[in-house]
Structures are given as C-alpha cells and as structure tokens.
Design a protein around this motif. Structure first.
Motif, PDB file in Angstrom:
ATOM      1  N   MET A   1      56.474  33.068  29.550  1.00  0.00           N
ATOM      2  CA  MET A   1      55.754  33.896  28.403  1.00  0.00           C
ATOM      3  C   MET A   1      54.343  34.473  29.037  1.00  0.00           C
ATOM      4  SD  MET A   1      57.618  33.503  25.777  1.00  0.00           S
ATOM      5  CE  MET A   1      56.830  33.944  24.405  1.00  0.00           C
ATOM      6  N   THR A   2      54.042  35.498  28.461  1.00  0.00           N
ATOM      7  CA  THR A   2      52.797  36.175  28.982  1.00  0.00           C
ATOM      8  C   THR A   2      51.458  35.880  28.293  1.00  0.00           C
ATOM      9  OG1 THR A   2      53.209  38.131  27.776  1.00  0.00           O
ATOM     10  CG2 THR A   2      54.242  37.906  29.938  1.00  0.00           C
ATOM     11  N   GLY A   3      51.857  35.140  27.029  1.00  0.00           N
ATOM     12  CA  GLY A   3      50.633  34.792  26.335  1.00  0.00           C
ATOM     13  C   GLY A   3      50.188  36.133  25.421  1.00  0.00           C
ATOM     14  N   LEU A   4      50.975  36.886  25.215  1.00  0.00           N
ATOM     15  CA  LEU A   4      50.746  38.231  24.363  1.00  0.00           C
ATOM     16  C   LEU A   4      51.064  37.898  22.944  1.00  0.00           C
ATOM     17  CD1 LEU A   4      50.238  41.298  24.066  1.00  0.00           C
ATOM     18  CD2 LEU A   4      52.571  41.419  23.805  1.00  0.00           C
ATOM     19  N   LEU A  19      45.682  42.189  30.422  1.00  0.00           N
ATOM     20  CA  LEU A  19      46.393  42.843  31.509  1.00  0.00           C
ATOM     21  C   LEU A  19      45.965  42.069  32.808  1.00  0.00           C
ATOM     22  CD1 LEU A  19      45.852  46.589  30.467  1.00  0.00           C
ATOM     23  CD2 LEU A  19      48.104  45.233  30.482  1.00  0.00           C
ATOM     24  N   LYS A  20      44.984  41.581  33.085  1.00  0.00           N
ATOM     25  CA  LYS A  20      44.316  40.920  34.150  1.00  0.00           C
ATOM     26  C   LYS A  20      45.063  39.660  34.159  1.00  0.00           C
ATOM     27  CE  LYS A  20      39.769  43.000  34.682  1.00  0.00           C
ATOM     28  NZ  LYS A  20      38.122  42.925  34.926  1.00  0.00           N
ATOM     29  N   ARG A  21      45.271  38.977  32.992  1.00  0.00           N
ATOM     30  CA  ARG A  21      46.071  37.815  33.299  1.00  0.00           C
ATOM     31  C   ARG A  21      47.247  37.934  33.615  1.00  0.00           C
ATOM     32  NH1 ARG A  21      44.889  36.432  28.321  1.00  0.00           N
ATOM     33  NH2 ARG A  21      46.998  36.462  27.309  1.00  0.00           N
ATOM     34  N   VAL A  22      47.991  38.793  32.986  1.00  0.00           N
ATOM     35  CA  VAL A  22      49.511  39.077  33.561  1.00  0.00           C
ATOM     36  C   VAL A  22      49.448  39.429  34.919  1.00  0.00           C
ATOM     37  CG1 VAL A  22      51.196  40.885  33.358  1.00  0.00           C
ATOM     38  CG2 VAL A  22      50.138  39.931  31.394  1.00  0.00           C
ATOM     39  N   ALA A  23      48.524  40.237  35.404  1.00  0.00           N
ATOM     40  CA  ALA A  23      48.408  40.550  36.906  1.00  0.00           C
ATOM     41  C   ALA A  23      48.267  39.297  37.670  1.00  0.00           C
ATOM     42  CB  ALA A  23      47.553  41.656  37.260  1.00  0.00           C
ATOM     43  N   ASP A  24      47.589  38.289  37.257  1.00  0.00           N
ATOM     44  CA  ASP A  24      47.247  37.274  38.090  1.00  0.00           C
ATOM     45  C   ASP A  24      48.334  36.260  37.870  1.00  0.00           C
ATOM     46  OD1 ASP A  24      44.658  38.112  38.684  1.00  0.00           O
ATOM     47  OD2 ASP A  24      43.550  37.077  36.934  1.00  0.00           O
ATOM     48  N   GLU A  25      48.775  36.208  36.975  1.00  0.00           N
ATOM     49  CA  GLU A  25      49.903  34.984  36.746  1.00  0.00           C
ATOM     50  C   GLU A  25      51.456  35.408  37.329  1.00  0.00           C
ATOM     51  OE1 GLU A  25      50.306  33.928  32.626  1.00  0.00           O
ATOM     52  OE2 GLU A  25      48.196  33.012  32.575  1.00  0.00           O
ATOM     53  N   PRO A  27      51.962  38.056  40.136  1.00  0.00           N
ATOM     54  CA  PRO A  27      51.466  38.937  41.158  1.00  0.00           C
ATOM     55  C   PRO A  27      52.598  39.514  41.868  1.00  0.00           C
ATOM     56  CG  PRO A  27      51.288  36.658  42.166  1.00  0.00           C
ATOM     57  CD  PRO A  27      51.550  36.635  40.389  1.00  0.00           C
ATOM     58  N   ASP A  28      53.715  39.112  41.985  1.00  0.00           N
ATOM     59  CA  ASP A  28      54.872  39.645  42.546  1.00  0.00           C
ATOM     60  C   ASP A  28      55.689  40.528  41.507  1.00  0.00           C
ATOM     61  OD1 ASP A  28      54.296  38.166  44.838  1.00  0.00           O
ATOM     62  OD2 ASP A  28      55.642  36.615  44.310  1.00  0.00           O
ATOM     63  N   ARG A  29      55.260  40.475  40.180  1.00  0.00           N
ATOM     64  CA  ARG A  29      56.144  41.441  39.391  1.00  0.00           C
ATOM     65  C   ARG A  29      55.277  42.512  38.699  1.00  0.00           C
ATOM     66  NH1 ARG A  29      59.522  36.721  36.620  1.00  0.00           N
ATOM     67  NH2 ARG A  29      60.711  35.889  38.439  1.00  0.00           N
ATOM     68  N   ALA A  30      53.942  42.246  38.691  1.00  0.00           N
ATOM     69  CA  ALA A  30      53.063  43.210  37.815  1.00  0.00           C
ATOM     70  C   ALA A  30      51.796  43.423  38.748  1.00  0.00           C
ATOM     71  CB  ALA A  30      52.492  42.611  36.372  1.00  0.00           C
ATOM     72  N   ARG A  31      51.323  44.769  38.951  1.00  0.00           N
ATOM     73  CA  ARG A  31      50.196  44.909  39.667  1.00  0.00           C
ATOM     74  C   ARG A  31      49.309  45.898  38.823  1.00  0.00           C
ATOM     75  NH1 ARG A  31      51.557  44.502  45.298  1.00  0.00           N
ATOM     76  NH2 ARG A  31      52.282  42.579  45.534  1.00  0.00           N
ATOM     77  N   LEU A  32      48.151  45.612  38.590  1.00  0.00           N
ATOM     78  CA  LEU A  32      47.099  46.453  37.618  1.00  0.00           C
ATOM     79  C   LEU A  32      46.245  46.908  38.480  1.00  0.00           C
ATOM     80  CD1 LEU A  32      46.051  46.512  34.822  1.00  0.00           C
ATOM     81  CD2 LEU A  32      44.508  44.542  35.385  1.00  0.00           C
TER      82      LEU A  32
END
Length: 560
Positions: A1-4, A19-25, A27-32
């Motif tokens: 879960m992404t916390g949205l 968005l920053k939290r998603v990129a941090d959690e 990193p291999d799937r989402a780049r911001l």
C-alpha cells in the motif's frame, strides 16, 4: 500500500509529500522528478513508473498521463494519484507486471499547481491561473470572495423588478431564466458572492467580474493551430507563453518514447479525441480505427462515450477550438492522445444529454433543474447546494446568499466518491498503455569459415506499430529507427554498415485492422519482424543497438 487516501483532494504540500514518500518507498518502481517550476515556485512533478532495475524509463515505450491543466478540475489530479497507487499496489498482477517489465508510465498529477492551490484554498473558480490576461490592469467590477466568513464563495440573489431570473414555483431554491411572458415576480439579479469596486458600484450596469482579467486558458496555449486572443479566447500572448505548458511540451520533445497519452479534465462524462478543427475524413484510416476501437473499450469500462471534438463537442460549430494539448499531441507530436472529461452530474441525476454533450449548459429545462437539486438532496446529503439565507451586504443591503457548491458537485465529484469515480478511467489508461510497441532485439552469431555472420532479429510484439500513428509517418513526426553496430577491439567489419536506418515494424493491430473477425482472415504478410546481417572477422566483443523515437533503446552484447 502506498498510503494514499483515494477519497481526498490534496493540497500542493500534501501531494508533494505523498509523491516523495512513494519514490522513497518504491525506488525500483517509481522515480520522481520535476519538469519545471511555476511562477509561484511550485514544482511540476512527474512520476516515472516502470521496473527501473531492468532499464531506464526513457529507453522504453511510454505512456503519458496528466491532470489539473485547468485550476478547478482537481478531480484529474486525484485520478493521477489513484493511477500511481493502483499500479504500485497491484504490481504483481499479470497486466501490470507485463506492462512495467518493458514500458513506462509517466504521471504528472498537477500541471497547474498555482491555479489549483488557489481554487483548493479559496474555493473560488479560476480557469487556469490568477495572472492578468488579457488586460494588464485589473478589470473593475465584482471581486468574488467570501463575505460572510463561512469559507465558501457561493452566489448572491437580489430582488429587482428588472431582474433576469425568477424562482421555480415547485422549489424556490431553483433559479430559472425569466421569459418574456413572465410578468409576476419576484424577479432577481444574480451575482457571485463578493464585493464591488467602488467605481463599479456606482455604475448602474454593475460590471460583473473583476476575474475577467484572469482569462488565461492553458488548454488554448499549446502550439497546435494556435490563434491569438481575438480569435481564441484565453490563448495567451503566444504559444507556450506560460511556464507550465512549455514545461510539458519541452519534456515530451526530449522524451520521444511517449506513444500514447491521457489528459484528465472535467466535467461531462465523455472521452474526447481529435480532431478539434476538421472532420474525421481528414484522419488516416488506421488512426481513426484505432481511436474508435479504444473509445469503445473506454465506454465498456467507464460508461463514457468517445466522440470527436469537431463533430460532437464544439461550443460553436462555426468556431473550432485550437491550441489544445490533445490536438498538439496527435498532430504535432504523433501520439494517440485522448482528453477524458471526468464526472457527469447530470447523468447521476438521471438526465440524458448523450449525443447533445453541450446541451446541459444550453438546453436545461425546469424539470432538469429540479432533478439536479433532488439528486443533490438525496445523494449528496444536501452538501451540493446551500439553501438561500438572508444577509446584510455591506454595499448592497439586504440580499440572499446560497446556491450550488459548484466545486464539489458540478466541477468535481464529492471527495468521498473519488476512488469509485476515477478507478474505471485508470483501468482504461492501463489498457491503452498495454497497446504500446514491445520491441525485441535478438542477436545470434554463426561461423562462416574464418569469418562470423552476425544476425540481428528485430521484432515488435506490441499492438501499435513502432511509429504509433500513420499521421506521424506522413508528417515526419517520428524518424526512422536506427540500427548501430559497435565493434570492440580485435573485431573488423567485413560486410554491412556500422549505422543504418531500420524499417518501422507493424504491430498486431495492423494484422487485424481490416477485419476483427477471424472467419475470413487468410493471413497477411508479417511486417512486425525484420533481420539484418553483418560479416565480421576477428575475436572480441560487439554491441548491436536498435533505437527509435517511440521504442527507446535496446542493445545486445555478444562475443565473437
């Protein structure tokens, strides 16, 4: 879960933190990253979704999704966040796993961070931003604002013998246009809630909106048949005059791997496709067939019909809308692009305007108005409409305040409905993205006496061809793919070229586009695969590289 929280409208700082939290959690799937900065210092964020462990996002066929070009259409931004959450949460499912293996989805949740922040904070409409246009100085008149401290900007109604409005005899909350045969009042003037400039207050005409000086329309500012303000309202001083629109175009021109796009707007419950200024007969047959095919898929998933802007969605049939992103994306960039008009309040109220998409604004009857307010009472718990209450206006004296809470009833759905209303559209974009090319490069070596034959097999396993649209080829919007050979030490080229143009490869859509029935299908020449051969001599390494605007970059290292 992404916390949205999928049922929430996010302010800029909240959106940025998510968005920053998603990129941090992940990193291999989402780049911001940011593609630009707004005049008020806010970033225009983009998230690149793909399996980053197996390749760079810019080296893969890609899909673009954006929201919130128009300030008050915040539902589009929410749809983008639901997209990010859905992809990351369902990463292991078959469709998403296959999609993320070799393709990229770029998500730009908020193209217009300044305008959206104003709307979300002030609860007041502005088309795009509060920059002065077309007049350099404020237009004197009514300045909409909250005058009774309830943090809402509603409407004011004032009894007046010369008023152009009357109340419904069936529900006094409903305001109806006064007709020539209406002689018995009371009649009313209607204004946005706010205060008048003193000069305007003395003017018996009471000029309506100081907001007319904020008439920029970002979706008339793109360089597709752009026309100036006198012809196209809101166009701005020149194409891409606004940092936000320029940031989008600059990014796409530097990332030509994007082959299909969705831009989210509100509200009509319809999927719009090109053209906006000419009939379907001007579109290449393959492109039109593809647009219609995916339009049907959209209707299956969302209930939203797909229509031509020119044929079905012009405000004035004699005045095409120009400078639109979707048009630029198809005609000038060469991608299949749609505009999704999310949310349809009249459909929820049981009204049918399909086939008359703009009739909701022009052809509403008293019964339609009553159906809308009854829907609000029942389904929105009354939150969609504020009952009229008396108020002592500091300039006008006794008035009434009330009317539709337009931002979360008409322009966007109530926050509690967001996920249910946006997820079907998200699923459609994933189906559309799944049609992107899937290039494959295989290289084999064969001994040929004291030399070696190097054979490269290029194949497209995707639905769309590597050029995406026929118009892209016709208008030279995509270049020919390139095939390169890089020789290591000890390897000598004896036959073939180190760098050559490769042909575009068809997708399997072009195998079936003539007929969707297998009954009479007797096979067709396969143009989805091609072979290239070199002769080399010696021992060492060799790299074969295949690259193109819409396919990205593929390469294979072989030992000779």
């Amino acid at each position: 879960m992404t916390g949205l929280n999928p049922n929430k409208y996010y302010l800029y700082d909240e959106l940025t933190a998510y968005l920053k939290r998603v990129a941090d959690e992940f990193p291999d799937r989402a780049r911001l990253f940011s593609i630009g900065e707004s005049p008020e210092g806010r970033q225009i964020w983009v998230v690149a979704l793909t399996d980053h462990t197996t390749g760079a996002h810019q080296n893969r066929p890609a899909y673009w999704i954006d929201g919130n070009t128009h300030a008050s259409e915040v539902m589009g931004s929410a749809a983008c966040l639901v997209t990010i959450d859905h992809v990351l949460t369902n990463w292991e499912t078959s469709q998403i796993a296959e999609l993320m293996q070799d393709r990229t989805i770029y998500v730009a949740p908020r193209i217009n961070p300044d305008g959206s922040e104003y709307v979300l904070e002030k609860n007041h409409y502005v088309r795009s931003v509060r920059r002065k246009w077309p007049e350099p100085e404020p237009v004197l008149g009514l300045e909409p604002q909250d005058i009774n401290g309830d943090n809402e900007v509603l409407q004011m109604r004032i009894k007046a013998p010369d008023g152009a409005w009357k109340t419904s005899s069936k529900d006094p909350r409903v305001m109806l246009p006064r007709m020539p045969w209406d002689t018995d009042g009371p009649f009313y003037h209607i204004y946005a809630e706010g205060l008048f400039d003193e000069d305007a207050l003395r003017d018996p005409r009471r000029p309506m909106m100081a907001g007319d000086s904020h008439a920029l329309d970002f979706n008339r500012n793109f360089p597709s048949r752009w026309e100036p303000e006198g012809t196209q309202y809101g166009a701005g001083p020149y194409p891409l005059s606004e940092p936000e629109t320029k940031a989008v175009v600059d990014f796409l021109l530097s990332h030509k791997n994007v082959g299909a796009m969705m831009t989210y707007h509100t509200y009509s419950g319809v999927l719009l496709r090109p053209f906006g200024d000419k009939p379907d007969t001007k579109m290449p047959n393959y492109d039109l067939a593809a647009y219609k095919l995916f339009g049907k898929r959209c209707e299956e998933l969302t209930g939203f019909a797909c229509v031509s802007t020119f044929h079905d969605f012009l405000y004035d049939p004699n005045k095409p809308v120009v400078g639109v992103f979707e048009e630029w994306a198809y005609e000038n960039y060469g991608a299949f692009a749609y505009t999704m008009e999310l949310w349809c309040p009249w459909d929820k109220a049981g009204l049918d305007f399909k086939g008359n998409w703009l009739g909701f604004w022009r052809d509403r009857t008293e019964e339609d108005e009553l159906a809308l307010i009854q829907w609000s009472d029942k389904e929105l718990g009354g939150d969609g409409f504020a009952d009229w209450v008396e108020f002592e206006h500091p300039q006008l004296g006794k008035i009434e305040l009330g009317g539709w809470r337009w931002l979360y009833s008409f322009r966007n759905c109530p926050a509690r409905m967001l996920k249910d209303e946006t997820l079907p559209s998200v699923l459609f974009t994933l189906d559309h993205a799944s049609a992107l090319p899937r290039p494959r490069l295989d290289v084999r070596v064969e001994e040929a006496g004291d030399e070696t034959r190097v054979v490269a097999t290029l194949q497209n396993l995707g639905y769309f061809p590597t050029n995406i649209t026929d118009l892209a080829v016709k208008n030279s919007l995509v270049g020919s793919p390139l095939l390169e050979v890089e020789l290591g030490d000890g390897v000598e080229l004896k036959e073939g070229k180190l760098r050559q143009k490769a042909q575009h490869l068809s997708g399997y859509s072009q195998m079936t586009s003539a007929t969707l029935s297998s009954q009479h299908f007797s096979g067709r020449t396969r143009n989805d695969i091609a072979e290239y051969v070199w002769r080399v001599k010696g021992k060492g390494a060799l790299v074969v590289r295949w690259k193109g605007d819409r396919i990205g970059v593929l390469e294979k290292l072989v030992e000779i």
